[in-house]
Motif scaffolding. Structure first.
Motif, PDB file in Angstrom:
ATOM      1  N   SER A 100       0.820  -1.202   0.000  1.00 29.60           N
ATOM      2  CA  SER A 100       0.000   0.000   0.000  1.00 29.60           C
ATOM      3  C   SER A 100       0.856   1.256   0.000  1.00 29.60           C
ATOM      4  O   SER A 100       0.416   2.314  -0.403  1.00 29.60           O
ATOM      5  CB  SER A 100      -0.926  -0.006   1.204  1.00 29.60           C
ATOM      6  OG  SER A 100      -0.232   0.488   2.331  1.00 29.60           O
ATOM      7  N   LEU A 101       2.098   1.113   0.463  1.00 28.67           N
ATOM      8  CA  LEU A 101       2.983   2.273   0.440  1.00 28.67           C
ATOM      9  C   LEU A 101       3.570   2.484  -0.948  1.00 28.67           C
ATOM     10  O   LEU A 101       4.223   3.472  -1.211  1.00 28.67           O
ATOM     11  CB  LEU A 101       4.124   2.095   1.430  1.00 28.67           C
ATOM     12  CG  LEU A 101       3.729   2.039   2.905  1.00 28.67           C
ATOM     13  CD1 LEU A 101       4.951   1.753   3.749  1.00 28.67           C
ATOM     14  CD2 LEU A 101       3.093   3.347   3.316  1.00 28.67           C
ATOM     15  N   GLY A 102       3.373   1.506  -1.812  1.00 32.05           N
ATOM     16  CA  GLY A 102       3.900   1.630  -3.148  1.00 32.05           C
ATOM     17  C   GLY A 102       5.258   0.971  -3.323  1.00 32.05           C
ATOM     18  O   GLY A 102       5.941   1.189  -4.309  1.00 32.05           O
TER      19      GLY A 102
ATOM     20  N   HIS B 109       8.329  -4.646  -6.030  1.00 31.55           N
ATOM     21  CA  HIS B 109       8.587  -6.030  -5.677  1.00 31.55           C
ATOM     22  C   HIS B 109       9.983  -6.203  -5.100  1.00 31.55           C
ATOM     23  O   HIS B 109      10.202  -6.913  -4.133  1.00 31.55           O
ATOM     24  CB  HIS B 109       8.440  -6.919  -6.909  1.00 31.55           C
ATOM     25  CG  HIS B 109       7.037  -6.960  -7.413  1.00 31.55           C
ATOM     26  ND1 HIS B 109       5.972  -7.136  -6.575  1.00 31.55           N
ATOM     27  CD2 HIS B 109       6.512  -6.840  -8.657  1.00 31.55           C
ATOM     28  CE1 HIS B 109       4.854  -7.131  -7.272  1.00 31.55           C
ATOM     29  NE2 HIS B 109       5.156  -6.943  -8.552  1.00 31.55           N
TER      30      HIS B 109
ATOM     31  N   ARG C  27      11.879  -4.152  -3.536  1.00 35.09           N
ATOM     32  CA  ARG C  27      12.025  -3.655  -2.186  1.00 35.09           C
ATOM     33  C   ARG C  27      11.367  -4.605  -1.178  1.00 35.09           C
ATOM     34  O   ARG C  27      11.941  -4.934  -0.152  1.00 35.09           O
ATOM     35  CB  ARG C  27      11.402  -2.265  -2.071  1.00 35.09           C
ATOM     36  CG  ARG C  27      11.650  -1.688  -0.721  1.00 35.09           C
ATOM     37  CD  ARG C  27      11.435  -0.213  -0.654  1.00 35.09           C
ATOM     38  NE  ARG C  27      11.763   0.201   0.696  1.00 35.09           N
ATOM     39  CZ  ARG C  27      12.958   0.543   1.086  1.00 35.09           C
ATOM     40  NH1 ARG C  27      13.936   0.560   0.207  1.00 35.09           N
ATOM     41  NH2 ARG C  27      13.201   0.874   2.336  1.00 35.09           N
TER      42      ARG C  27
ATOM     43  N   ALA D 293       1.863  -3.363 -10.373  1.00 40.34           N
ATOM     44  CA  ALA D 293       2.440  -2.698  -9.208  1.00 40.34           C
ATOM     45  C   ALA D 293       3.170  -1.435  -9.629  1.00 40.34           C
ATOM     46  O   ALA D 293       3.110  -0.402  -8.971  1.00 40.34           O
ATOM     47  CB  ALA D 293       3.392  -3.647  -8.496  1.00 40.34           C
TER      48      ALA D 293
ATOM     49  N   ARG E 265       2.287   2.698  -8.733  1.00 46.50           N
ATOM     50  CA  ARG E 265       3.247   3.462  -7.938  1.00 46.50           C
ATOM     51  C   ARG E 265       2.865   4.930  -7.771  1.00 46.50           C
ATOM     52  O   ARG E 265       2.739   5.409  -6.639  1.00 46.50           O
ATOM     53  CB  ARG E 265       4.610   3.303  -8.599  1.00 46.50           C
ATOM     54  CG  ARG E 265       5.774   3.771  -7.787  1.00 46.50           C
ATOM     55  CD  ARG E 265       6.126   2.763  -6.707  1.00 46.50           C
ATOM     56  NE  ARG E 265       7.523   2.883  -6.372  1.00 46.50           N
ATOM     57  CZ  ARG E 265       8.498   2.269  -7.028  1.00 46.50           C
ATOM     58  NH1 ARG E 265       8.223   1.487  -8.035  1.00 46.50           N
ATOM     59  NH2 ARG E 265       9.732   2.426  -6.672  1.00 46.50           N
TER      60      ARG E 265
ATOM     61  N   ARG F 271      -0.124   5.335  -5.597  1.00 52.83           N
ATOM     62  CA  ARG F 271       0.133   5.083  -4.186  1.00 52.83           C
ATOM     63  C   ARG F 271       0.667   6.330  -3.480  1.00 52.83           C
ATOM     64  O   ARG F 271       0.467   6.516  -2.299  1.00 52.83           O
ATOM     65  CB  ARG F 271       1.144   3.953  -4.016  1.00 52.83           C
ATOM     66  CG  ARG F 271       0.692   2.654  -4.614  1.00 52.83           C
ATOM     67  CD  ARG F 271       0.554   1.600  -3.529  1.00 52.83           C
ATOM     68  NE  ARG F 271       0.021   0.368  -4.071  1.00 52.83           N
ATOM     69  CZ  ARG F 271      -1.254   0.025  -4.022  1.00 52.83           C
ATOM     70  NH1 ARG F 271      -2.130   0.841  -3.450  1.00 52.83           N
ATOM     71  NH2 ARG F 271      -1.673  -1.110  -4.525  1.00 52.83           N
TER      72      ARG F 271
ATOM     73  N   GLN G 127      -2.976   6.688   0.581  1.00 52.89           N
ATOM     74  CA  GLN G 127      -2.335   5.856   1.599  1.00 52.89           C
ATOM     75  C   GLN G 127      -3.367   5.193   2.505  1.00 52.89           C
ATOM     76  O   GLN G 127      -4.513   5.628   2.569  1.00 52.89           O
ATOM     77  CB  GLN G 127      -1.408   6.708   2.453  1.00 52.89           C
ATOM     78  CG  GLN G 127      -0.135   7.071   1.745  1.00 52.89           C
ATOM     79  CD  GLN G 127       0.761   5.871   1.562  1.00 52.89           C
ATOM     80  OE1 GLN G 127       1.047   5.161   2.500  1.00 52.89           O
ATOM     81  NE2 GLN G 127       1.182   5.643   0.339  1.00 52.89           N
TER      82      GLN G 127
ATOM     83  N   GLU H  44      10.126   4.615   5.277  1.00 59.24           N
ATOM     84  CA  GLU H  44       9.935   3.680   4.170  1.00 59.24           C
ATOM     85  C   GLU H  44       9.254   4.309   2.946  1.00 59.24           C
ATOM     86  O   GLU H  44       9.793   4.240   1.846  1.00 59.24           O
ATOM     87  CB  GLU H  44       9.146   2.485   4.722  1.00 59.24           C
ATOM     88  CG  GLU H  44       8.955   1.324   3.795  1.00 59.24           C
ATOM     89  CD  GLU H  44      10.204   0.514   3.515  1.00 59.24           C
ATOM     90  OE1 GLU H  44      11.270   0.864   4.044  1.00 59.24           O
ATOM     91  OE2 GLU H  44      10.112  -0.434   2.742  1.00 59.24           O
ATOM     92  N   PRO H  45       8.092   4.931   3.108  1.00 57.30           N
ATOM     93  CA  PRO H  45       7.458   5.510   1.903  1.00 57.30           C
ATOM     94  C   PRO H  45       8.326   6.568   1.245  1.00 57.30           C
ATOM     95  O   PRO H  45       8.328   6.679   0.023  1.00 57.30           O
ATOM     96  CB  PRO H  45       6.154   6.104   2.446  1.00 57.30           C
ATOM     97  CG  PRO H  45       6.274   6.125   3.918  1.00 57.30           C
ATOM     98  CD  PRO H  45       7.232   5.066   4.295  1.00 57.30           C
TER      99      PRO H  45
ATOM    100  N   VAL I 275      11.584   6.592   1.149  1.00 55.78           N
ATOM    101  CA  VAL I 275      12.624   5.882   0.422  1.00 55.78           C
ATOM    102  C   VAL I 275      12.040   5.296  -0.861  1.00 55.78           C
ATOM    103  O   VAL I 275      12.622   5.401  -1.935  1.00 55.78           O
ATOM    104  CB  VAL I 275      13.200   4.760   1.306  1.00 55.78           C
ATOM    105  CG1 VAL I 275      14.207   3.936   0.515  1.00 55.78           C
ATOM    106  CG2 VAL I 275      13.845   5.333   2.551  1.00 55.78           C
ATOM    107  N   ILE I 276      10.868   4.676  -0.714  1.00 52.06           N
ATOM    108  CA  ILE I 276      10.255   4.021  -1.863  1.00 52.06           C
ATOM    109  C   ILE I 276      10.039   5.018  -3.000  1.00 52.06           C
ATOM    110  O   ILE I 276      10.314   4.726  -4.159  1.00 52.06           O
ATOM    111  CB  ILE I 276       8.911   3.399  -1.464  1.00 52.06           C
ATOM    112  CG1 ILE I 276       9.146   2.201  -0.546  1.00 52.06           C
ATOM    113  CG2 ILE I 276       8.115   2.978  -2.691  1.00 52.06           C
ATOM    114  CD1 ILE I 276       7.891   1.689   0.121  1.00 52.06           C
ATOM    115  N   HIS I 277       9.588   6.190  -2.637  1.00 56.11           N
ATOM    116  CA  HIS I 277       9.305   7.146  -3.689  1.00 56.11           C
ATOM    117  C   HIS I 277      10.458   8.102  -3.929  1.00 56.11           C
ATOM    118  O   HIS I 277      10.303   9.113  -4.590  1.00 56.11           O
ATOM    119  CB  HIS I 277       8.018   7.917  -3.350  1.00 56.11           C
ATOM    120  CG  HIS I 277       6.815   7.018  -3.347  1.00 56.11           C
ATOM    121  ND1 HIS I 277       6.109   6.711  -4.476  1.00 56.11           N
ATOM    122  CD2 HIS I 277       6.228   6.318  -2.349  1.00 56.11           C
ATOM    123  CE1 HIS I 277       5.123   5.871  -4.183  1.00 56.11           C
ATOM    124  NE2 HIS I 277       5.168   5.618  -2.902  1.00 56.11           N
TER     125      HIS I 277
ATOM    126  N   ARG J 299       3.434   6.931   9.420  1.00 54.12           N
ATOM    127  CA  ARG J 299       3.915   6.369   8.168  1.00 54.12           C
ATOM    128  C   ARG J 299       3.012   6.788   7.009  1.00 54.12           C
ATOM    129  O   ARG J 299       3.489   7.119   5.924  1.00 54.12           O
ATOM    130  CB  ARG J 299       3.973   4.847   8.271  1.00 54.12           C
ATOM    131  CG  ARG J 299       4.439   4.181   7.013  1.00 54.12           C
ATOM    132  CD  ARG J 299       4.744   2.732   7.224  1.00 54.12           C
ATOM    133  NE  ARG J 299       3.505   1.977   7.454  1.00 54.12           N
ATOM    134  CZ  ARG J 299       3.475   0.657   7.558  1.00 54.12           C
ATOM    135  NH1 ARG J 299       4.599  -0.046   7.482  1.00 54.12           N
ATOM    136  NH2 ARG J 299       2.347   0.028   7.771  1.00 54.12           N
TER     137      ARG J 299
END
Ligand SMILES: Nc1ncnc2c1ncn2[C@@H]1O[C@H](COP(=O)(O)OP(=O)(O)OP(=O)(O)O)[C@@H](O)[C@H]1O
Ligand SMILES: Nc1ncnc2c1ncn2[C@@H]1O[C@H](COP(=O)(O)OP(=O)(O)OP(=O)(O)O)[C@@H](O)[C@H]1O
Ligand SMILES: [Mg+2]
Ligand SMILES: [Mg+2]
Ligand code: NI
Lengths: 282, 558, 306, 515
Positions: free
Chosen positions: A178-180, A183, A185, B373, B377, B380, B384, B406-407, B409-411, B456
């Protein structure tokens, strides 16, 4: 640094670290420490009847069936066996982790295909592959390491696959999605760390078994070739002498055991330090 | 100090508990003392992280040995000192004499055992009925906690139940052996008010029938008012005030207690307003234009279980959600209320594309049906979710700071130090110390974990947040802070919330519009005002009526 | 479920085909010549050529492989080069022994591994844990041959409790199974230990304790099933290991299993036997894994939804 | 020497499974002696000796030119299926052994019979050189004189089998043998045991001595020995493993258990004359001088003696006076320098991988290192070594241990053709030195033509000279003559020679139980 310090505080981890260091030093310093050349078949290294000699002041750990000094052979054997036990086994565990985690994680065709490929590899007689390679290639330490990695990763992949299937269903993975998180990661940051215990078990128990597997391969002709010593082939060469010359089995066996155990102690300590849910334990 | 004469059944004296941390021992409970008199209900209220759960775990002898340890003190149950009791003797106390309902229902149920097995096991252990009898009792217990289709539920597994249903299973399990003392740690936190009312009633019945005593841990002053004979208020690991309910409610001595009572939201407090109260100084940019909806849902259907399995099992479970449609505009909050298991969480997960669904979901102009996925992105980033079960939704091996970062970093937002700053800021926002960043989820209290999840979700400054019971486990003071924060963000950034909650007062406070769900469908939807002040559906009316009133004199649950 | 099994069986067939193809190709690439192994030292070049022709070894690879496949499809595993008899019959004659040893060996190692692993996990960090861990390493690093002979020496020769060699009665199974068990239990013990440690820290174990359940029940009913997934996978793996890999134990105890047959066939380059054993053990491995994959969702219902 | 007693059960163990008991196919040292006992042949040997005697044949007659052999069959000999053995059975059996369809390894032995080429070439199924004028007479017509022909008729491939049983077995004759030998196969549980019972109708009185012997297969030699010491096993067929030898030898009843017999064996290292630098005879001579054979016999606990020529001492033609290349490191070095390799060279030494072969290879490796020759040891599975040896230009040196098994029959010619003659120096052959000396080949043919029994001594001498002359070219390093060591229970009787029979391994016909 923090990790190292924490480790030094635990007696068992400290013990493991010391042994690991000693073994590595043994391997590196073999030419300087060894009292004899490991290949030297001494005429007086055998009894008149041709029996190997028990440990004495002259031959610290006794001699083998060709009259060579066992201590010197163990020292030099450490070089071979550490490469096999660490590198080959390490690669096997790494590949196994990767394939297992991917096939357990990916849904649909790709994951299934990957797992079926693993099944195929597993169902395939690895020893045969080794024999054929032996016949086609010139065996060398690195080829042996490669073959072992090739043979061993499959089992790791299998276990990891099953564990991953369980992990993927946990809620925090859903939360990550859900955080995006991509895969990759999710796989590497969130699933792999949970597989650490398995990886450590295989990585350390695997040291012992691969060292012995190398000897089996030697026997098939793909292992390191005589007279180059390895802990495994020292045992294998003389395992039927375990009654007549027990030292020939006991000493190499003990050093394999001790090495694997020490790596395990270090690995366990590392896992505990890295695993927050275990924090605070003595 | 209480001055009650009757014999206490449970006496806690000078209980101190230490936590082992990498930095050394830290005391989390300081000299906690109280009595539980036979037949009474003692409510422990207090801020999140004040030591309520640790106190109850100490009584049960269930502190995680690795990190928490009773340093001194006694806990007496009749003749027995539970602190000194052998493991074996303690076993018959647990479950038999004292039963406990834990705070996190998802992680507290064994994921690989069916509900039935987990229920009957406890019954057999302490009452030892023959064969089928235990099952009958189990079924009765599920009935008692108002779980629909109890026979089918017995064969289901925890992950197949909604959060509230799991909690009810936990309660059923604890009550099934008719314990002398029941410790309930936030037992109704995840329940809708109607069920909450039923459960509370059940607990009272039990108390009366068997003379059981209850320690009820709750942050909900409404519940306290309805249930408590006596109240203990905790803060920072100490009991700062205790006394009988009336005197605490009407005559609070400690400033914290006063603050606690002042912050209690009351249903109807916001009657007459269309929008939530303004908390920021910014003048409204919102109502001027009516921008395109950020979330459009049409004919959403969700059915659990893989198609193949359904084919072979022969039974088609009813859709968990069917024909749900609604819209949500920037700066708006849609409150989603409804009984437990009605499909609220499922709806929330489906609109973010986290579970397979059929129908139409458009987020920020992007239809998310069938997106990969990677394609999801960017979506997302703007949408949230805060999950219902905070513990389960945090990676146990990731430090809290990293989890919040985490979010980012992910983005790919910010560099390391920027992220650290942002994490510290977010933690402060949700009322946690920035030094919490280095600790791990299991080292926090339930409410603290929930705040971590909120932090988060806020990290990305999304446009849409699906908040699933996200303030349920928070004590009122912190809750008020968090809600204010959420409102503030809405005002300044035009955030939209899909706000799932069972707490009518909170929904009333937060929402522009309200939808009421039942059995997977929306039975009533309208503006907050319309729904709260003039409910049409019978179920909605029942919901309103069941809300506990934070006044011990006005007990209506009986 | 049924569909899944059917699909997996189809995949199994494909895997077997793949294994057959690769194995056949490898054997073809092997420089060793079966005809010369049969012919021995004194045969003339012409005799060798005759044997080659009669065995069809002079044919190009695709023809040979096709002939072989054709045979397999008709349920015919071919005839042994050296033994001049039906490979299927040879394998069938030894399969029961292999299966018995496999079952007994896995039983011993799993039981031993579970007990040791659980004890170690419960006594984590204590002396019992250390001893168990040490023991598991001894088991893993000990050479099979030596362990087998030691057990034989102590329990058969010196104490005379069990027969030294052979196959037929229950007493015969004990030592070989114990050897395999001792060698394999270390793995299980370690896996169980680390999985159990993880599980014992979970909230639901706390719930179980709060119910006042006995430790035995908590461990066996609540913790163990959650820790069992990797163990199931291990068993799947072991089935494969045992099909081909217990040559040494079979040899020491004179156990008439498939391992010995395979070993001799490899020495003699008896391709039909190697192929036959490979296929049979591949089948066992695939079925073992299939079983593991089927059991996994039974143990963990969360996986079932997939 | 005690007189044999009749009766008794005997238990024998082997490690390897019995491959087949089909006499036209079986060709390994374990089934060799069993096949010998299951079937009978026209000729046989006196137990424990290399002396030929007529067996199924009552009498025989060789023509003066050595091209016609006439045999009169013994009357009333029966197959164990009850039918009498007649001349056409002999013809059928030999044709079967030669027929390519049988896939038998022994066809080549019958190469001197007229019409052999037609049958082995698949053009015919009957040998025109075998005539059966009546049920009791078999006449062989040879295309060239063959002094070893009587030996050929005594090897397993010449065993007489009943055609109806072969046909009935439908290709599985090797598992359902029927013969007219001393024993009958009663039971065969694959992978476990074979039970042989005496043939009550065998045509020699009081032969065999024992009633029954059981062969248990899949038995690890070390365990077999333990069982033997416990009295469970009578003969440990695989002998005493090196690890146990000294212990048993020095034990109180060791002497009673150990049978130490000379066998027709030579262990050698082939020097590939087609690979540099072994194409240089000086190099080959130099390495011959470099090997310390005494040390190798010590490694083998004295179970072998140093060899200096291809023939083993027990073989007719062995030259006792020949000394070969004496161990002399200095001289070896000098020779090497002379050949242009003062600093030695690098090469590869192949060996099989079962103990003690890799150890011997390593001993040789160390000896070679002393004269500067760095040999890399490759210890491989037997099949791979055989493959390497038979591939031209592949294997510079091969240690023969584990492969150079006993002779097929006790005649020096058997040591030449396949392993030193030009015929073997082909791809897939066993002449791993790839040594081909046309002159010696001619002398070999000549010696084999001396089929007149009166010239036996001369023939042996001629052969002896061939082998000592070969050593001038030094295609081999003859290293050791290994003795065979068998372990038997004290109750087993009979001279050591019948446990290490030169023509069989264990002579089941002659062994007996003492009490
Ligand atoms: N993974 C699953 N597999 C099968 N059924 C499920 C699953 N998750 C939820 N359900 C079912 O779907 C229905 C709706 O569940 P959901 O979690 O959406 O309820 P909810 O409205 O969020 O309730 P609560 O307020 O108690 O959290 C319930 O009947 C539940 O049993
Ligand atoms: N395992 C642990 N290790 C270290 N500290 C812990 C641990 N468990 C709880 N704590 C700390 O102890 C304190 C009290 O926690 P507790 O769980 O009792 O809070 P609580 O009153 O139940 O709060 P909530 O209402 O949020 O559940 C908190 O500060 C928490 O961070
Ligand atoms: Mg709590
Ligand atoms: Mg929910
Ligand atoms: Ni609430």
């Amino acid at each position: 640094m923090h990790v190292l310090k924490t480790m030094l505080r635990q007696p068992s981890a400290l013990f493991g670290l010391i042994i690991v260091t000693v073994v590595v030093l043994m391997a590196l310093g073999a030419p300087w420490i060894a009292p004899y050349s490991p290949d030297n078949q001494m005429f007086d290294g055998l009894s008149i009847e041709g029996a190997p000699l028990p440990p004495s002041t002259r031959f610290l750990l006794g001699t083998d069936t060709l009259g060579r000094d066992l201590f010197s052979r163990l020292l030099f054997g450490a070089r071979t066996s550490l490469v096999i036990g660490l590198v080959a086994n390490g690669i096997a565990v790494a590949i196994g982790l990767l394939v297992g985690v991917l096939s357990g994680y990916l849904r649909g065709a790709v994951g299934g295909l990957l797992m079926r490929f693993t099944d195929l590899m597993m169902a395939f007689p690895a020893l045969l592959l080794a024999i054929v390679l032996a016949a086609l290639l010139h065996p060398s330490l690195w080829i042996v390491a490669m073959v072992i990695a090739l043979v061993n990763w499959v089992q790791v992949a299998r276990i990891v696959y099953t564990e991953t299937r369980g992990l993927v269903e946990r809620d925090f993975i859903l939360a990550e999605r859900s955080l995006g998180a991509g895969h990759l990661r999710i796989l590497f940051v969130h699933i792999l760390p949970h597989l650490m215990p398995t990886a450590i078990v295989w990585g350390t128990l695997g040291i012992a078994t691969t060292v012995l597997l190398e000897a089996t391969l030697s026997f098939l002709g793909i292992g390191v070739q005589p007279p180059q010593p390895s802990w495994g082939n020292i045992i294998f060469e003389s395992q039927s002498y375990f009654q007549a010359a027990p030292w020939l089995v006991f000493f190499p066996g003990a050093i394999i055991l001790l090495t694997a155990l020490s790596f395990n102690l270090v690995g366990d300590a590392l896992r505990d330090i890295l695993d927050p849910t275990q924090r605070g334990r003595g | 100090m209480t001055m009650s004469a009757p014999t206490p059944i449970l006496t806690v004296r000078n209980l101190c508990v230490d936590a082992r941390t990498p930095e050394g021992r830290q005391r989390v409970l300081h000299d906690v003392s109280f009595d539980l008199i036979s037949g009474e209900t003692l409510c422990i209220a207090g801020e999140s992280g004040s030591g309520k759960s640790v106190t109850s775990l100490s009584i049960m002898g269930l502190l995680p040995k690795a990190s928490l340890q009773v340093a001194s003190g006694t806990i007496r149950l009749g003749e027995k000192d539970l602190v000194a009791l052998s493991n074996r003797a303690m076993r018959s106390v647990r479950g038999g004499d004292i039963a406990m309902v834990f705070q996190e229902p998802m992680t507290s149920l064994n994921p690989v055992m069916s509900i039935g097995a987990q229920l009957t096991e406890a019954i057999r252990e302490h009452q030892g009925p023959e064969g089928g009898a235990a099952e009958t009792i189990a079924r009765q217990m599920l009935d008692a906690v108002h779980i629909t289709e109890p026979v089918r539920r017995l064969t289901q597994y925890p992950h197949e139940l909604s959060g509230g249903m799991r909690q009810r299973v936990m309660i059923a399990m604890a009550l099934s052996c008719r314990p002398k003392v029941l410790i309930a740690d936030e037992p109704t936190t995840a329940l809708d008010v109607t069920v909450q009312a039923q459960i509370l009633k059940l607990m009272r019945e039990l108390k009366q029938e068997f003379g059981a005593s209850i320690i009820l841990i709750t942050h909900d002053m409404g519940v306290v008012a309805q249930m408590a004979d006596r109240v203990a208020v905790m803060q920072n690991g100490r009991i700062i005030e205790q006394g009988d309910a009336l005197s605490i409610f009407e005559n609070p001595k400690q400033p914290y207690t006063q603050e606690l009572l002042a912050a209690v939201p009351r249903l109807g407090a916001h009657a007459g307003n269309d929008a939530p109260p303004r908390v920021s100084a910014i003048t409204a940019p919102s109502v001027s234009v009516s921008p395109a909806p950020i979330l459009q849902v049409r004919n959403l259907d969700v059915t659990y279980g893989s198609p193949v399995r359904r084919l072979f099992r022969g039974m088609l479970p009813a859709a968990a959600v069917s024909e749900v449609s609604f819209e949500l505009r920037p700066g708006e909050t849609l409150g989603l209320v409804g009984e437990s298991g009605s499909g609220k969480s499922t709806t929330g997960k489906a609109v973010l594309g986290l579970i397979p669904f059929t129908g139409h979901v458009v987020i920020d102009g992007q239809n998310i049906a069938g997106l990969s996925a990677r394609q999801m992105r960017p979506v997302r980033r703007s949408a949230q979710m805060i999950f219902q079960d905070p513990y389960a939704s945090l990676d146990p091996r990731m430090a809290v700071g990293a989890a919040i970062a985490e979010p980012l970093v992910i983005h790919g937002l910010g560099d390391r130090s920027e992220r650290d700053d942002r994490v510290a800021e977010l933690l402060r926002h949700v009322g946690l110390q920035p030094d919490a960043a280095t600790r791990y989820p299991h080292e926090f209290s339930g409410g603290q974990r929930q705040r971590i999840c909120i932090a988060r979700a806020l990290a990305l400054q999304p446009k849409l947040i699906v908040a699933d019971e996200s303030v349920a486990a928070l004590d009122v003071s912190v809750r008020a802070r968090v809600l204010d924060l959420m409102l503030e963000l809405q005002e300044t950034m035009g955030l939209a919330y899909l706000f799932i909650s069972h707490d009518m007062a909170v929904v009333e406070r937060m929402s522009h519009n309200v939808a009421v769900m039942r059995g997977g469908r929306i039975v009533e939807m309208g503006t907050r005002r319309a729904v709260f002040e003039n409910p049409q559906d019978d179920y909605t009316k029942a919901l309103m009526a069941a809300v506990p009133i934070p006044d011990p004199r006005a007990r209506h649950i009986a | 479920m049924l569909l899944l099994v059917l699909r997996r069986l189809l995949q199994t067939a494909l895997i077997l085909l793949g294994v057959a193809a690769i194995t056949f190709l490898l054997l073809y690439a092997l420089p060793a010549d079966p005809a010369r192994m049969i012919a021995g030292r004194s045969a003339t070049a012409q005799t060798v050529a005759n044997i080659r022709r009669e065995l069809g070894l002079d044919q190009p690879f695709p023809v040979q492989f096709w002939t072989y496949l054709h045979g397999i499809l008709q349920g015919n595993l071919g005839r042994s080069y050296a033994q001049k008899t039906d490979v299927g019959a040879l394998i069938m004659a030894r399969l029961p022994a292999t299966l018995i040893l496999m079952a007994a060996g896995i039983f011993v190692e799993v039981v031993l591994g579970l007990i040791l692993g659980i004890i170690a996990a419960l006594r984590r960090g204590g002396p019992v844990d250390r001893v168990v861990m040490m023991a598991s390493f001894v088991g893993v690093s000990a050479p099979q041959f030596v362990v087998a002979l030691l057990l034989l020496y102590v329990f058969a020769v010196t104490l005379g409790w069990f027969p030294m060699s052979g196959f037929g009665s229950a007493a015969h199974v004990v030592l070989p199974a114990a050897t395999l068990g001792i060698l394999g239990a270390g793995w299980y013990a370690r896996m169980v230990r680390s999985a159990m440690i993880d599980v014992l820290n979970q909230d639901y174990v706390r719930t179980a304790r709060a119910k006042g359940l006995s430790s035995a029940r908590i461990v066996l009913r609540h913790a163990l099933p959650n820790a069992l997934l990797p163990i199931i996978a291990m068993i799947g793996i072991d089935i494969g290991q045992f099909m081909g890999g217990v040559v040494v134990v079979e040899a020491v105890y004179g156990w008439p299993g498939i391992g010995q047959l395979a070993w001799q066939a490899i020495q003699q380059v008896d391709i039909p036997i190697i192929m036959g054993v490979t296929l049979v053990s591949a089948l066992a491995i695939v079925l073992g894994n299939l079983l593991a994959d089927i059991i996994a969702p039974l143990i963990d219902p969360r996986i079932r939804a997939r | 020497q005690e007189t044999p007693k009749q009766g008794g059960d005997v238990l024998i163990t082997y490690k390897d499974d019995i491959a087949t008991l089909d006499p036209a196919v079986g060709y390994d040292w374990v089934n060799w002696s069993m096949i010998k006992s299951l079937y009978s042949r026209l000729m046989d040997y006196t137990p424990g000796t290399p002396d030929l005697i007529p067996s199924l044949a009552e009498t025989f007659d060789v023509s003066a030119d050595g091209l016609t052999y006439t045999f009169k069959l013994r009357k009333g000999v029966k197959f164990t299926n009850g039918r009498e053995v007649i001349a056409s059975d002999v013809k059928y059996s030999i044709e079967r052994a030669v027929n390519p369809k049988t896939q038998g390894p022994g066809a080549g032995f019958f190469g001197s019979i007229k019409g052999y080429e037609d049958v082995s070439g698949g053009r015919s199924t009957t040998l025109e050189g075998i005539e059966t004028p009546d049920d009791a007479t078999v006449i062989f017509h040879l295309s060239r004189p063959d002094a070893t022909f009587l030996h050929v008729l005594a090897i397993n491939f010449a065993s007489v089998v009943p055609h109806e049983a072969v046909e009935a077995a439908g290709g599985d004759f090797g598992k359902k043998p029927v013969g007219s030998g001393t024993f009958i196969l009663k039971e065969w549980t694959i992978g476990q045991r074979l039970v042989f019972e005496r043939n009550p109708d065998y045509f020699v009185k009081e032969m065999p001595h024992i009633d029954k012997f059981t062969v248990e297969v899949g038995q690890e030699p070390l365990v077999a020995l333990l069982r033997l010491q416990k009295g469970e096993v009578d003969i440990a067929g695989d002998g005493i493993p090196p690890a146990k030898f000294l212990e048993i030898k020095n034990s109180p009843d060791g002497a009673k258990m150990i049978v130490d017999g000379e066998q027709l064996h030579t262990g050698y290292v082939t020097l590939n004359t087609r690979i540099k630098p072994f194409d240089n005879v000086k190099v080959r001579q130099a390495v011959n001088m470099a090997v310390n054979k005494e040390r190798i016999t010590r490694i083998l606990n004295g179970r072998a003696t140093a060899a200096n020529q291809p023939l083993p001492p027990a073989m007719p033609g062995y030259d006792k006076s020949f000394t070969g290349y004496v161990y002399d490191v200095a001289k070896a070095k000098a020779l090497l320098a002379e050949a242009g390799f003062p600093d030695g060279f690098q090469t590869v030494l192949y060996s099989t991988n079962t103990d003690p072969q890799p150890r011997i290879a390593q001993a040789i490796q160390q000896d070679l290192a002393a004269i500067g020759v760095k040999a890399e040891v490759r210890a491989l599975a037997q099949s791979n070594v055989i493959a390497a040896g038979g591939t031209e230009g592949e294997a510079p040196m091969i240690w023969s241990g584990g492969m150079a098994w006993i002779a097929d029959f006790p005649d020096p010619s058997n040591f030449y053709g396949p392993i030193l003659g030009c015929a073997g120096a082909v791809s897939g052959g066993w002449n791993w030195s790839w040594y081909c000396n046309a002159d010696l080949d001619r002398r070999a043919v000549a010696a084999d033509s001396m089929s007149d029994p009166a010239k036996t001594i001369d023939r042996a001498a001629a052969w002896g000279k061939i082998f000592t002359d070969i050593m001038a070219d030094a295609p081999w390093i003859p290293v050791i003559n290994e003795r065979r060591v068998v372990a038997k229970a004290a109750r087993m009787g009979g001279s050591d020679k019948i446990y290490v029979d030169p023509t069989r391994v264990i002579n089941y016909d002659a062994i007996f139980v003492k009490q």
